[in-house]
Enzyme design. Sequence first.
Site, short mmCIF file in Angstrom:
data_model
loop_
_atom_site.label_atom_id
_atom_site.label_comp_id
_atom_site.label_asym_id
_atom_site.label_seq_id
_atom_site.Cartn_x
_atom_site.Cartn_y
_atom_site.Cartn_z
CB CYS A 120 -0.75 0.12 1.17
SG CYS A 120 -2.30 1.12 0.99
CB CYS A 122 -1.84 4.66 3.52
SG CYS A 122 -1.81 3.14 4.34
CB CYS A 130 -4.50 3.43 0.01
SG CYS A 130 -4.81 3.50 1.70
CE LYS A 195 -8.00 -1.40 4.06
NZ LYS A 195 -6.54 -1.00 3.75
NE ARG A 205 -6.92 4.74 8.64
CZ ARG A 205 -8.29 4.99 7.83
NH1 ARG A 205 -8.63 6.07 8.27
NH2 ARG A 205 -8.61 4.15 7.04
NE ARG A 217 -7.05 4.87 4.88
CZ ARG A 217 -5.88 5.43 4.69
NH1 ARG A 217 -5.51 6.47 3.80
NH2 ARG A 217 -5.18 5.44 6.10
CD GLU A 233 -13.89 -4.03 -4.63
OE1 GLU A 233 -12.98 -4.59 -5.09
OE2 GLU A 233 -14.06 -2.95 -4.36
CE LYS A 248 -7.57 -3.76 7.59
NZ LYS A 248 -6.72 -2.76 6.74
CB SER A 274 -5.68 -1.64 15.01
OG SER A 274 -6.39 -0.89 14.25
CE1 TYR A 313 -1.70 -5.40 14.26
CE2 TYR A 313 -4.33 -5.23 14.43
CZ TYR A 313 -2.79 -4.91 13.60
OH TYR A 313 -2.96 -4.24 12.55
C1 PBG Z 1 -3.05 0.08 4.69
C2 PBG Z 1 -3.77 -0.83 5.89
C3 PBG Z 1 -4.55 -0.44 6.91
C4 PBG Z 1 -4.58 -1.61 7.63
C5 PBG Z 1 -3.95 -2.51 7.04
N1 PBG Z 1 -3.49 -1.94 5.93
C6 PBG Z 1 -5.05 0.98 7.25
C7 PBG Z 1 -6.01 1.64 6.51
O1 PBG Z 1 -6.35 1.17 5.43
O2 PBG Z 1 -6.36 2.74 6.95
C8 PBG Z 1 -5.37 -1.50 8.89
C9 PBG Z 1 -5.04 -2.61 9.93
C10 PBG Z 1 -5.44 -2.45 11.20
O3 PBG Z 1 -6.39 -1.57 11.72
O4 PBG Z 1 -5.22 -3.40 12.01
N2 PBG Z 1 -3.90 0.54 3.73
#
Ligand code: PBG
Length: 326
Positions: A120, A122, A130, A195, A205, A217, A233, A248, A274, A313
């Site tokens: 990515c 970002c 991204c 996603k 982030r 986004r 998708e 996700k 996260s 995690y």
């Molecule tokens: C990158 C990416 C993100 C996450 C995984 N790859 C952040 C986003 O899209 O803002 C999030 C993973 C997480 O929250 O644990 N694009």
Amino acid sequence: MNLSTYRPRRLREKEPFRRMIRETVLSVDSLIMPYFVVHGQNICSKINAMPGIFHFSIDRLIEDVKETQGLGIPAVLLFGLPDIKDEAASEAYAENGIIQQAVRAIKSAVPDIMVITDVCLCEYTSHGHCGIPGDGRILNDESVELLVRIALSHARAGADMIAPSDMMDGRIKAIRHGLDLAGYTHIPIMSYAAKYASAFYGPFRQAAQSTPAFSDRQGYQMDPANIQEASREVELDIWEGADIVMVKPGLAYMDVVWQIKQRFGYPTAVYNVSGEYAMVKAASQAGFIDEKKVVMEIMLGMRRAGADIIISYHAKDVAGWLRQRE
Ligand code: PBG
């Protein structure tokens, strides 16, 4: 089923019977452990909103990845924080970028663990998007070109699998084509296929310092209200060459996981993101919930919904708890 005689509790009262009829099994084989890698040496610094997760420099990363492998976890997923973020995300595809160095280091020190790299822009762009901005939008095809460059640089460094998380249109096809042309026909792609534009990425982030500097986004990540679109998708990504498809976040999207697994029967991953991790950690630290029991229930729920693979995690903790059970 004879409703007049069926008593579900008969098979519930004794543990061996419960074991015999259990429908879903959680195993270490399903787990992927994510990592944040930074430049420097001897760095293991706490990430505020993610207790138990750290920014690691490569030397310390190696030690932790060894533990992860020792626990039987088959793969890690790497996120990199560059020294300098710029408009063009230069470090994302640099031969000596943080991820490229980390991949080489893990493959030489812990060769048997699979190294998956998040592809990515970002984490590497000064604006945190991204893709590449232009004309007041995030430009699609220009961004895809860069994503292919990033993926190739990861493959050259020795990545075992590529995981594009940007949500640009057509990127799986372009990355597959780029990998194939360069001789990496054997490297699989795990696509962040469905996603969503989610507030559950907040702690990530903060950790990656990748909150968009302007706008958000929603112009490329999916609307949380949509599930039919998730199927489109995923279908697109399978058609473009994805080997594993991902949904996700996880917890608020279990219906999506279920539908994707049922409909496509493809290897399916879910990302226990996260914000989901942070909520569990906060509530358990406050004494409101039993962390181990809640985490194991979440993992089982994700497997039951149809996920073959869980990126979490909690992965190391889960692997440890599964081992205690044996
Ligand atoms: C990158 C990416 C993100 C996450 C995984 N790859 C952040 C986003 O899209 O803002 C999030 C993973 C997480 O929250 O644990 N694009």
